[in-house]
Design an enzyme around this catalytic site. Structure first.
Site, PDB file in Angstrom:
ATOM      1  N   ASP A 162       1.169  18.564 -21.684  1.00 34.56           N
ATOM      2  CA  ASP A 162       0.679  17.302 -21.241  1.00 34.56           C
ATOM      3  C   ASP A 162       1.135  16.506 -22.550  1.00 34.56           C
ATOM      4  OD1 ASP A 162      -1.731  15.479 -22.122  1.00 34.56           O
ATOM      5  OD2 ASP A 162      -3.196  16.849 -23.068  1.00 34.56           O
ATOM      6  N   TYR A 204       0.446  -1.295   0.128  1.00 33.19           N
ATOM      7  CA  TYR A 204       0.093  -0.230   0.045  1.00 33.19           C
ATOM      8  C   TYR A 204       0.961   1.389  -0.274  1.00 33.19           C
ATOM      9  CZ  TYR A 204      -4.128   3.107   0.673  1.00 33.19           C
ATOM     10  OH  TYR A 204      -5.141   3.812   0.797  1.00 33.19           O
ATOM     11  N   ALA A 206       1.282  13.106 -23.262  1.00 32.09           N
ATOM     12  CA  ALA A 206       0.573  11.915 -23.422  1.00 32.09           C
ATOM     13  C   ALA A 206       1.432  10.893 -25.211  1.00 32.09           C
ATOM     14  CB  ALA A 206      -0.617  11.943 -24.583  1.00 32.09           C
ATOM     15  N   PHE A 266      -6.447  18.962 -25.082  1.00 31.77           N
ATOM     16  CA  PHE A 266      -7.594  17.818 -25.690  1.00 31.77           C
ATOM     17  C   PHE A 266      -8.932  17.819 -24.554  1.00 31.77           C
ATOM     18  CE2 PHE A 266      -8.842  13.404 -24.706  1.00 31.77           C
ATOM     19  CZ  PHE A 266      -9.233  12.735 -26.397  1.00 31.77           C
ATOM     20  N   ASP A 267      -9.460  17.623 -25.348  1.00 30.07           N
ATOM     21  CA  ASP A 267     -11.447  17.121 -24.315  1.00 30.07           C
ATOM     22  C   ASP A 267     -11.560  16.710 -23.002  1.00 30.07           C
ATOM     23  OD1 ASP A 267     -10.901  14.904 -25.273  1.00 30.07           O
ATOM     24  OD2 ASP A 267     -13.214  14.040 -25.835  1.00 30.07           O
ATOM     25  N   LYS A 279      -1.108   5.934 -24.178  1.00 28.56           N
ATOM     26  CA  LYS A 279      -0.311   6.380 -25.757  1.00 28.56           C
ATOM     27  C   LYS A 279       1.371   6.171 -26.167  1.00 28.56           C
ATOM     28  CE  LYS A 279      -4.387   9.244 -25.328  1.00 28.56           C
ATOM     29  NZ  LYS A 279      -5.600   8.440 -23.634  1.00 28.56           N
ATOM     30  N   HIS A 310     -19.499  13.292 -26.992  1.00 27.44           N
ATOM     31  CA  HIS A 310     -19.643  12.273 -28.096  1.00 27.44           C
ATOM     32  C   HIS A 310     -19.410  11.426 -27.643  1.00 27.44           C
ATOM     33  CE1 HIS A 310     -15.877  13.563 -26.781  1.00 27.44           C
ATOM     34  NE2 HIS A 310     -15.184  12.071 -27.093  1.00 27.44           N
TER      35      HIS A 310
END
Ligand code: F0G
Length: 457
Positions: free
Chosen positions: A214, A72, A216, A124-125, A257, A449
């Protein structure tokens, strides 16, 4: 004779996929309300919905999973992951999260307040969602070149420095940070140059702001810097990655990704104050600090994936496959965001389905047609994904209307690329006959979407 380019891996395990008939697909897509997210994956032959979490892990990653430490607190696997991230990026504070949007949620909970402005290059969304849900504004400062899909420009993901400076001048005290997405997914998987990252860093310094990447697809971005930007041809990917992050204060990462794992993400930063602020949100939202949203074994696989995918061989295999698909589309004259992006081809639907009005969502219509043609599932990155303006509630028709064909890493062969290209050509050849699209029957108030229900217009 010069040897052709080929993959830098061989296949050790396979997963069967299934073809279907047109009749079956017509029934299935209707049942899914013409929303490809609603299709069970068994009804899909080649799945290009996303490159996120759909890559094939290597034997080394699977082996690493066996030595995961599931303690843990203070798990050995966390320290493996943290040390790998620090070695690659220079960021010493790391918080594992279950995926990229969770990293955004934890970090933005600490940093973004009502009334803030968060400038960047086409957030990004989920990033935009986490900004707008806090009643702040995401400001898109991407260069205008990105809006012309037919223009060949090597770094279409770049931030327009003038637009960024304007936001900083107008809203300086309300800007918690600048966020730069590498590669720029929304603009077509387009890279950001090192020069641009350097300029953003300089401007941020001038206004006393910090920069988040960001990240990714940071490794694919490094590949494009190596192959397209002057002065980087002889640098290793890892050197380029290190320099990339030297111009940032922190990162959010969707590890699904470029770290080639099926689930995972993290926040990393050089600043203790950001780490301390994010800590308070990590524990209640994700989990205790040395596992956040992840298992020990998954952190091990993630650490190996980060290392493997910052090697040239792996990246070259991947990006050349995307470019192979692009070369087929060139042969057939099918318009896409040029040049081909790192993780995907983005078909310019408004140039293909010229008879379908924008109110009937051409890119979504093209996605349905491609599925009907061959069971290939792409993803609309267009007017449906753009959502409504949070204030006026009008549809946002201002951006591009694209069909994204995202190529999972190490998953499909070039024979699959041939099938995709042929299917697209067949749709392209009958494009004049496609005159009607879809209308919305039901939609969610945010990120519609995923769950939108459509009917034939
Ligand atoms: N940032 C970028 C640039 C992304 O492309 C994504 C996800 C995220 C953040 C969120 O990460 O999914 O792990 O929570 N993009 C996927 C896609 C879903 O299909 O492009 P996540």
């Amino acid at each position: 004779m010069e040897l052709p380019f080929a993959e830098s891996w061989r296949i050790k395990m396979v997963e069967p996929i299934h073809k279907s008939t047109l009749k079956e697909r017509e029934k299935w897509i209707k049942e899914a309300h013409y929303n490809l997210f609603q299709l069970p994956s068994d009804q899909v032959y080649i799945d290009l919905l996303t490159d996120s979490g759909t890559g094939a892990m290597s034997d080394r990653q699977w082996a690493a999973m066996m030595v995961g430490d599931e303690s843990y607190a203070g798990a050995r696997s966390f320290f493996h992951l943290r040390d790998t991230i620090e070695r690659l990026t220079g960021f010493k504070h790391v918080i594992p999260t279950h995926q990229g949007r969770a990293a955004e949620n934890v970090l933005f909970s600490a940093l973004v307040k009502e009334g803030d402005y968060v400038p960047g290059n086409s957030q990004f969304d989920t990033t935009k969602g986490h900004i707008e849900s806090r009643k702040a504004t995401a400001v898109d400062c991407t260069i205008d070149e990105a809006r012309d899909t037919q223009l060949e420009y090597p770094f279409k993901g770049n931030v327009d420095i003038k637009k960024l400076e304007k936001v900083l001048q107008e809203h300086g005290d309300k800007v918690p940070f600048i966020i730069v997405t590498i590669t720029n997914n929304t603009a077509g998987g387009q890279p950001v140059s090192m020069e641009n990252l350097r300029e953003v860093h300089k401007l941020a310094k001038k206004y006393g702001k910090r920069v988040i990447l960001d990240s990714a697809r940071f490794a694919e971005n490094a590949y494009f810097i190596k192959t397209r930007e002057k002065g980087y041809a002889d640098k290793t990917i890892k050197e380029i990655v290190k320099e990339t992050f030297s111009y940032a204060d922190g990162m959010t990462m969707s590890a699904k990704k470029d770290a080639i794992v099926n689930m995972g993400g993290f926040i990393a930063t050089r600043h203790e104050d950001w780490y301390d602020a994010a800590k308070c949100f990590c524990i209640p939202i994700e989990g205790y600090l040395t596992y956040g949203g992840m298992n020990g074994r998954d952190m091990e696989a993630l650490a190996v994936g980060l290392d493997e995918n910052t090697e040239l061989d792996n990246l070259e295999t991947r990006i050349k496959q995307v470019q192979y698909l692009a070369s087929k589309l060139d042969e057939y004259g099918i318009p896409y965001q040029r040049p081909a992006g790192g993780h995907a081809i983005f078909i310019d639907a408004s140039r293909v389905l010229t008879h379908v009005p924008k109110e009937e969502f051409p890119a979504q219509t093209l996605a349905v047609e491609l599925y009907l043609e061959a069971g290939v599932r792409g993803c609309e990155i267009g007017y449906i994904l753009a959502d409504r303006d949070p204030v006026t509630r009008e549809n946002r028709f201002g951006g591009l209307d694209l069909l994204r064909l995202a190529i999972p890493r190490r998953t499909y062969t070039n024979n699959h690329m041939d099938v995709i290209a042929a299917a697209l050509k067949n749709v392209f050849d009958r494009r004049e006959k496609i005159t009607r699209g879809y209308k919305i029957a039901w939609e969610a108030p945010l990120m519609r979407h995923f769950t939108v229900k459509l009917e034939k217009a």
